[in-house]
Write an enzyme that holds these catalytic residues in place. Structure first.
Site, PDB file in Angstrom:
ATOM      1  N   SER A   1      14.729  -0.016  16.922  1.00  8.97           N
ATOM      2  CA  SER A   1      14.062  -0.945  15.994  1.00  8.97           C
ATOM      3  C   SER A   1      13.876  -2.322  16.625  1.00  8.97           C
ATOM      4  O   SER A   1      14.623  -2.701  17.534  1.00  8.97           O
ATOM      5  CB  SER A   1      14.888  -1.095  14.717  1.00  8.97           C
ATOM      6  OG  SER A   1      15.089   0.156  14.110  1.00  8.97           O
TER       7      SER A   1
HETATM    8  N1  SAM Z   1      18.795   2.423  14.583  1.00 10.69           N
HETATM    9  C1  SAM Z   1      18.166   2.920  15.768  1.00 10.69           C
HETATM   10  C2  SAM Z   1      18.434   2.045  16.994  1.00 10.69           C
HETATM   11  O1  SAM Z   1      19.062   1.013  16.878  1.00 10.69           O
HETATM   12  O2  SAM Z   1      18.015   2.470  18.077  1.00 10.69           O
HETATM   13  C3  SAM Z   1      16.700   3.138  15.598  1.00 10.69           C
HETATM   14  C4  SAM Z   1      16.412   4.275  14.722  1.00 10.69           C
HETATM   15  S1  SAM Z   1      14.840   5.014  14.852  1.00 10.69           S
HETATM   16  C5  SAM Z   1      13.796   3.782  14.141  1.00 10.69           C
HETATM   17  C6  SAM Z   1      15.057   6.211  13.559  1.00 10.69           C
HETATM   18  C7  SAM Z   1      15.964   7.357  13.937  1.00 10.69           C
HETATM   19  O3  SAM Z   1      16.185   8.150  12.766  1.00 10.69           O
HETATM   20  C8  SAM Z   1      15.381   8.306  14.981  1.00 10.69           C
HETATM   21  O4  SAM Z   1      16.227   8.362  16.088  1.00 10.69           O
HETATM   22  C9  SAM Z   1      15.303   9.658  14.248  1.00 10.69           C
HETATM   23  O5  SAM Z   1      15.556  10.773  15.080  1.00 10.69           O
HETATM   24  C10 SAM Z   1      16.377   9.472  13.196  1.00 10.69           C
HETATM   25  N2  SAM Z   1      16.295  10.360  12.027  1.00 10.69           N
HETATM   26  C11 SAM Z   1      15.207  10.797  11.343  1.00 10.69           C
HETATM   27  N3  SAM Z   1      15.598  11.610  10.338  1.00 10.69           N
HETATM   28  C12 SAM Z   1      16.957  11.682  10.375  1.00 10.69           C
HETATM   29  C13 SAM Z   1      17.941  12.361   9.596  1.00 10.69           C
HETATM   30  N4  SAM Z   1      17.623  13.151   8.563  1.00 10.69           N
HETATM   31  N5  SAM Z   1      19.235  12.197   9.937  1.00 10.69           N
HETATM   32  C14 SAM Z   1      19.599  11.417  10.986  1.00 10.69           C
HETATM   33  N6  SAM Z   1      18.707  10.767  11.765  1.00 10.69           N
HETATM   34  C15 SAM Z   1      17.401  10.885  11.452  1.00 10.69           C
END
Ligand code: SAM
Length: 213
Positions: A54
């Site tokens: 993010s």
């Molecule tokens: N917080 C992260 C960072 O600091 O790098 C960025 C997160 S990224 C915007 C969103 C993440 O949510 C992705 O890595 C994606 O694979 C994950 N995601 C999507 N659906 C999910 C779920 N049901 N459970 C866990 N992770 C999930």
């Protein structure tokens, strides 16, 4: 931008404790080698598998809204690179812990090694469907969701402590950041328009739905 310029740009909307926590977390350690030079650009960056770390201002806003305090038990849904979890881990020290759930095994593994490299000890990364929360370590003082959900997942609401707060993006074409507070029931406040990748899972979007988001 360099780190100092980035931190200065957060003043005015991020709490000083959040800026201070971000000054102690090396964002470059959460990025692929080729993107090291862009570590302090205020933008999301690719981390593989179609996912992103993010933007720093979004991490700062979400942490400020959550009002994280030392000793808190925190759940992050969508651990990605581990960066946002590392910033929250700084804010809940001493005594607090962050459980970061990530649905893509390869990213969960990379997040574990990024966190170890950065010397962060109070984060546990779990590979599972975070739309269901993480009942084994519930209830949580705070929940931070880094992927947009079709609606507020019921398991996440139920895993909040009384007095607890959750920040999450909701919506598909048009997304909004919500603050959910549990106190004699649940209150929901709309904070701002945002853009996040989809939350894919049992209480999120189904994989077949995501092409049309
Ligand atoms: N917080 C992260 C960072 O600091 O790098 C960025 C997160 S990224 C915007 C969103 C993440 O949510 C992705 O890595 C994606 O694979 C994950 N995601 C999507 N659906 C999910 C779920 N049901 N459970 C866990 N992770 C999930």
């Amino acid at each position: 931008m360099n780190k100092e310029q980035l931190l200065t740009s957060l003043e005015g909307f991020a709490h000083p404790s959040v800026i201070s926590a971000m000054s102690r977390v090396p964002r470059e350690m959460f990025l692929p080698d080729l993107l090291q030079s862009r570590a302090y650009d205020d933008t999301p960056l690719p981390i593989g598998r179609g996912q992103t770390i993010s933007a720093p201002h979004m991490v700062a806003i979400m942490c400020t809204i959550l009002d994280l305090q030392p000793g808190m038990n925190v759940l992050e849904v969508g651990g990605g690179s581990g960066y946002h979890a590392a910033v929250m881990a700084e804010l809940v020290r001493p005594g607090g812990h962050v459980y970061a759930v990530e649905r893509i095994a390869e990213l969960a593994e990379a997040a574990r090694s990024n966190l170890a490299r950065a010397g962060v000890e109070n984060v546990t990364v779990i590979h599972s469907d975070g739309s269901l929360g993480l009942p084994e370590h519930a209830p949580y003082d705070r929940i931070s969701v880094a992927a947009t959900a079709p609606s507020i997942p019921e398991p996440l609401k139920q895993q909040l402590k009384s007095g607890g707060k959750m920040v999450l993006p909701v919506g598909r074409d048009s997304q909004e950041l919500y603050l959910v507070t549990r106190k004699n029931g649940f209150s929901v406040e709309r904070k701002m328009g945002v853009i996040f990748v989809p939350l894919i899972g049992q209480e999120g979007f189904k994989e077949r739905e995501i092409e049309i988001i």
